[in-house]
Design a protein around this motif. Structure first.
Motif, short mmCIF file in Angstrom:
data_model
loop_
_atom_site.label_atom_id
_atom_site.label_comp_id
_atom_site.label_asym_id
_atom_site.label_seq_id
_atom_site.Cartn_x
_atom_site.Cartn_y
_atom_site.Cartn_z
N UNK A 72 -5.52 4.88 4.79
CA UNK A 72 -6.05 3.52 4.93
C UNK A 72 -7.48 3.47 5.46
N UNK A 73 -7.94 4.52 6.13
CA UNK A 73 -9.09 4.38 7.01
C UNK A 73 -8.58 3.91 8.36
N UNK A 74 -9.49 3.62 9.28
CA UNK A 74 -9.07 3.24 10.63
C UNK A 74 -8.62 1.79 10.65
N UNK A 75 -7.37 1.57 11.06
CA UNK A 75 -6.80 0.22 11.01
C UNK A 75 -6.55 -0.33 12.41
N UNK A 76 -6.21 -1.60 12.43
CA UNK A 76 -5.91 -2.32 13.66
C UNK A 76 -4.76 -1.66 14.43
N UNK A 193 -15.49 -6.89 -1.68
CA UNK A 193 -15.80 -7.44 -0.35
C UNK A 193 -17.27 -7.86 -0.30
N UNK A 194 -18.14 -7.00 -0.83
CA UNK A 194 -19.58 -7.31 -0.79
C UNK A 194 -19.91 -8.55 -1.62
N UNK A 195 -19.26 -8.70 -2.77
CA UNK A 195 -19.47 -9.90 -3.60
C UNK A 195 -18.96 -11.14 -2.87
N UNK A 196 -17.82 -11.00 -2.17
CA UNK A 196 -17.22 -12.14 -1.48
C UNK A 196 -18.08 -12.58 -0.28
N UNK A 224 -11.62 -3.52 4.36
CA UNK A 224 -10.95 -2.67 3.35
C UNK A 224 -9.70 -2.03 3.93
N UNK A 225 -9.79 -1.50 5.16
CA UNK A 225 -8.65 -0.85 5.80
C UNK A 225 -7.52 -1.86 6.04
#
Length: 407
Positions: A72-76, A193-196, A224-225
């Motif tokens: 996931x990458x680093x998540x909450x 995400x960048x477009x949003x 993203x994560x």
């Protein structure tokens, strides 16, 4: 009984039916060292509840550094203290109260109806393949404003992630597929995400891009994560919960009839499903200090595998715990979808599942619409539902027959 006689959690016998093994563990090995996973296995309700609630910060989620971050990458889930509080404050509003009811309930209702429309006139369906595996992913994609045409890719990604999390035996191919998913999902998500950020809309992804608490905003990587976690956790668990509630009700026709007649019983049926057949059977934590639990002491720095599937059937907490009974008096429905729940399927404490109310909304909507479309719902002749999975678990298939409404 010696611990050597406890069925191993990686054995085919355990995978086929873990519930007898859970009983043996609770009775004779409530704290069990498991060599293959290098973890301490905890199976009693009181001990698992204590690990989850953990008011003294004796348990951490540092295990997610190796268990989640590679996919996931680093998540909450890995965060603690103020960092965790701020990140949770950024994402939580979308999953409760007026935001959930006003913005996302129509999304859930529409997606559910679209799936049922594909089989409502046919008289037959597989509630797992045709509905349960599709609804949560479609809802999350819609909530985030992603293209539902990519459903197959989302499903493939979250399946790879769940397999990675449940890769207790350390299969290198499963590990590689999970790590590949992180790269593929980032390549897909970061440009979106960048477009949003440049052109925000009225969707959850735009809300996450704009959210700010105490001057802190989420980075592209943070978002993203979180989206990766949301797809995997929200897809796999709700999918198995929907399948589980129908498997349990179909196995208890009197209770199915009661729910059909009184739809206010759906939350009770869902809460009891979470107790007796939870979608997630195991959650890990890390001990920060030496901790005394029933059966011995867990040393500092150890991984603790909490068996939700065992704890939720602890006879010291629930009467006749192996029986599905939506009318039981020792399970509180009013708190079943909050951090004050007395079942353990959503964990407890600071890391209580942020999506619990979303899952409840999906299950309530799904059960209502399916019962409306299938007035005489029954299992296909001769079919016996089979649960699959060790880390997450649920019915593999649920073929049903019914007379179409108006037929």
């Amino acid at each position: 009984m010696s611990t050597a006689q406890v069925p191993d959690i990686l054995s085919p016998e355990f995978a086929a039916n873990p519930y007898p093994a859970y009983r043996v563990m609770r009775e004779s090995a409530p704290l069990l060292w498991h060599e293959a996973t290098q973890s301490w296995i905890v199976s009693r309700y009181a001990d698992v509840g204590r690990v989850f609630k953990d008011k003294e910060a004796t348990f951490t989620t540092d295990n997610y550094d190796w268990q989640l971050e590679p996919v996931h990458g680093r998540t909450i889930l890995q965060m603690s203290g103020r960092e965790h509080a701020v990140r949770r404050a950024l994402v939580a509003p979308a999953f409760r109260g007026s935001e959930l009811q006003g913005k996302f309930l129509p999304v859930i209702e529409r997606n559910s109806r679209e799936l049922i429309d594909k089989f409502r006139d046919t008289g037959s369906a597989d509630l797992v393949a045709d509905y349960a595996t599709r609804l949560p992913v479609n809802v999350i994609a819609d909530m985030l404003g992603l293209d539902k045409a990519d459903h197959a890719r989302f499903h493939g990604w979250y399946t790879a992630v769940i397999n990675f999390l449940g890769n207790l035996a350390g299969d290198p191919d499963v590990a590689a597929a999970g790590e590949r998913t992180r790269v593929e999902f980032a390549q897909y998500m970061i440009p979106v995400i960048q477009k949003r950020r440049e052109n925000p809309g009225d969707d959850l992804l735009s809300a996450l891009c704009a959210a700010e608490v105490d001057g802190v905003r989420m980075s592209d990587e943070d978002i993203k994560a979180f989206c990766s976690l949301l797809l995997a956790a929200g897809g796999e668990t709700t999918d198995k919960a929907i399948a589980g509630i129908f498997a349990n009700l179909l196995a208890n026709p009197d209770q199915l009839a009661a729910v059909r007649a009184d739809r206010s019983l759906i939350p009770r049926a869902f809460a009891e499903t979470l107790r007796v057949t939870p979608p997630v059977h195991m959650i890990m934590r890390q001990s920060a200090v030496d901790v005394r639990l029933t059966g011995g002491t867990v040393p500092a720095g150890a991984t603790v595998t909490c068996l939700i599937g065992a704890a939720n059937r602890d006879e010291n907490r629930y009467k006749d715990p192996d029986r599905f009974d939506l009318f039981r008096e020792d399970l509180t429905t009013t708190t079943a979808f909050s951090a004050a729940a007395d079942h353990l399927a959503f964990a407890l404490g600071r890391h209580f599942c942020v999506g619990a109310l979303l899952a409840k909304a999906e299950v309530e909507t799904g059960v209502n619409q399916l019962l409306d479309a299938m007035p005489d719902l029954r299992l296909a002749d001769g079919f016996e539902p089979v649960e699959r999975g060790v880390f997450t678990r649920g019915p593999q298939a649920l073929p049903v027959r019914f007379t179409p409404v108006g037929a």
